[in-house]
Design a protein around this motif. Sequence first.
Motif, PDB file in Angstrom:
ATOM      1  N   THR A 438       0.827  -1.208   0.000  1.00 49.78           N
ATOM      2  CA  THR A 438       0.000   0.000   0.000  1.00 49.78           C
ATOM      3  C   THR A 438       0.864   1.262   0.000  1.00 49.78           C
ATOM      4  OG1 THR A 438      -1.789  -1.153   1.151  1.00 49.78           O
ATOM      5  CG2 THR A 438      -1.813   1.250   1.218  1.00 49.78           C
ATOM      6  N   ALA A 442       1.176   4.042  -2.928  1.00 46.11           N
ATOM      7  CA  ALA A 442       0.853   5.446  -2.655  1.00 46.11           C
ATOM      8  C   ALA A 442       2.015   6.353  -3.032  1.00 46.11           C
ATOM      9  CB  ALA A 442       0.504   5.617  -1.177  1.00 46.11           C
ATOM     10  N   PHE A 449      -1.505  11.676  -4.382  1.00 43.57           N
ATOM     11  CA  PHE A 449      -1.974  10.817  -3.291  1.00 43.57           C
ATOM     12  C   PHE A 449      -2.679  11.632  -2.206  1.00 43.57           C
ATOM     13  CE2 PHE A 449      -0.848   9.252   1.021  1.00 43.57           C
ATOM     14  CZ  PHE A 449      -1.755   8.201   1.063  1.00 43.57           C
ATOM     15  N   ALA A 452      -4.915   6.862   2.280  1.00 43.90           N
ATOM     16  CA  ALA A 452      -4.850   5.401   2.213  1.00 43.90           C
ATOM     17  C   ALA A 452      -5.475   4.814   3.460  1.00 43.90           C
ATOM     18  CB  ALA A 452      -3.404   4.926   2.094  1.00 43.90           C
ATOM     19  N   LEU A 457      -6.646   3.303  -1.916  1.00 44.94           N
ATOM     20  CA  LEU A 457      -5.952   4.558  -2.205  1.00 44.94           C
ATOM     21  C   LEU A 457      -6.940   5.539  -2.811  1.00 44.94           C
ATOM     22  CD1 LEU A 457      -2.613   3.405  -3.921  1.00 44.94           C
ATOM     23  CD2 LEU A 457      -2.911   4.168  -1.555  1.00 44.94           C
ATOM     24  N   TRP A 477      -4.643  -3.652  -8.057  1.00 48.61           N
ATOM     25  CA  TRP A 477      -5.540  -2.561  -7.699  1.00 48.61           C
ATOM     26  C   TRP A 477      -6.723  -2.515  -8.664  1.00 48.61           C
ATOM     27  CZ3 TRP A 477      -4.916   0.107  -3.249  1.00 48.61           C
ATOM     28  CH2 TRP A 477      -3.657   0.069  -2.645  1.00 48.61           C
TER      29      TRP A 477
END
Length: 571
Positions: A438, A442, A449, A452, A457, A477
């Motif tokens: 993760t 990110a 970004f 999260a 995300l 994802w």
Amino acid sequence: MDKWSCDFETINDINDCRIWAWGAYNIDTQNFIWGTNLDEFLEFLIKGESKTVYFHNAAFDCEFLMTHLFRRGYSHRRNDSKLLSKEFKTLISDDGLFYTMKIRHTSNCTTTIYDSLKIIPLKVAAIPKAFGLDSLKGDIEYNKDRPIGYIPDENELSYLHNDCKIVGQALKIMFGEGLVKMTQASNALNFYKQMIGNKRFNDWYPNIDDSYDFIKASYKGGFVYLNPKYRNKEINGGEVYDVNSLYPAMMLKPLPWGEPKFFYGRYQDDPDYPLYIQGLFCSFELKEGYLPTIQLKHNYRFSDTEYLKSSDGEVVYLVLTSVDLKLFFDHYEVYNIDYAGGYMYHQSDMLFRQYVEYWNKVKVESALNGNKGMRQIAKLMLNSLYGKFGTNPKANVKWPTWCEEEERIRYVVGELPPRKTLYLPVASFITSYARDWTIRSAQKCKERFIYADTDSLHIVGHEPIDLDIDDVRLGAWKNESTFSKGKYLRAKCYIEYGHEHGKTEDELKVTVAGLPASCYSQVTFENFQYGQIYTGKLQQHRVSGGIVLSDTTFEIKLLTNETESGTIKLG
């Protein structure tokens, strides 16, 4: 032994706390019976053979039942000795989680009670859709005047029947697959053991009690982080990406197994023991343009939930898996390092492969065949196994005691003998890999970004992003939704106006930890701000008779070390 799904309907009055109706649905025969008081329910439990009873959120219902048992001369047993007539024992964790209760009414009649919420972790209203059931949860007037002797009307009986039936039908589907343990995590572990065999399980996961406390310091949850740049600002459009089965995907990574080997100082490469957990003393400063990854627990200078940019020159002690350690050095300038030893492990990416591939296949095929029940079971089995390896062996319990003066239950904390650990390094590495995936994803998004939360995300704008994207593949994802406007105040506290992919109608999605979903209709972009108060949150109070729910308010507060702009107040 008869198996029943039961439910109580209660009076929400501090001066008249009692049940006004109870229902019981036989999971096998589908027979439904009901009554209007606890004397009748106790008669139902005692009549005929011993019974296994499931309440959804049993902590609430069993408060009423235990109160009634105490009033009828039953006593609570705190040890594991055989129950005598008119005795009961409980398993309630020290943080109030109810697991089970066993009652011996007579020498040949017992009742065993479980919390079905621990087996099916969904609200009753969400179960029909998840399991593909025809029954739907109804609605009644909860605070209607119902004096002693009140007889439920047709709608109220239908509501009670459906609540019991929905849980009972879902449990029957679970039981039909041999998933009969007390919790869903226990079901998953039992299936896994049967799949690989006890000998292999014991060889792979030996007892590690001696190293448990050290390893525990490396075991952490998911990455939940709001980019300060976007805090308390309206964002004009973005995308939300979710990982397909994050933790099951990480269970396919190289994971530790076998007897750990202690090492002194700094880990040295060892092909037989390539995974390790390292203790070290150090100071650190976040590199320019990088996301923070480190939290310090139980340190008075830092908040437990704050991701740190700096140790402020202080030398701190960290215990990190080799996965977290690499991420740490990639994101921080680290100095004043003193390596303090640790444990190293054999590795294999085959420990859970058979299990994950089996249940992922069930999930995919069930979706294609329209078998919602099996798809839901597969999801539960995929997501609940790894956490069982992180079970804390040192657990306290709460014991119910009867307070004569107040005519109500009070609780005292008791100790249980330490349980055998499973194999904590597995859980620690799985969660490490998840955070790593993760955080690094990110980091790829750079200035786009926003936020999260473990496996999701949130990104500014609608342009393509450099992520591993696939709608189905484990660990990739998936572009979950699009929003035209959003606002984020802190972790687990944000709103977005948009729609899920595959849908066209925009709606306001509210996520505010601690605010019940029943209050979400009060939230708007105009009032979503620090200091805003929402009404209608219900708070539980234990009183004579059981539990009542009272209206209270919910306020979005600033944390003590924050400003509205997201900066941290020092001193």
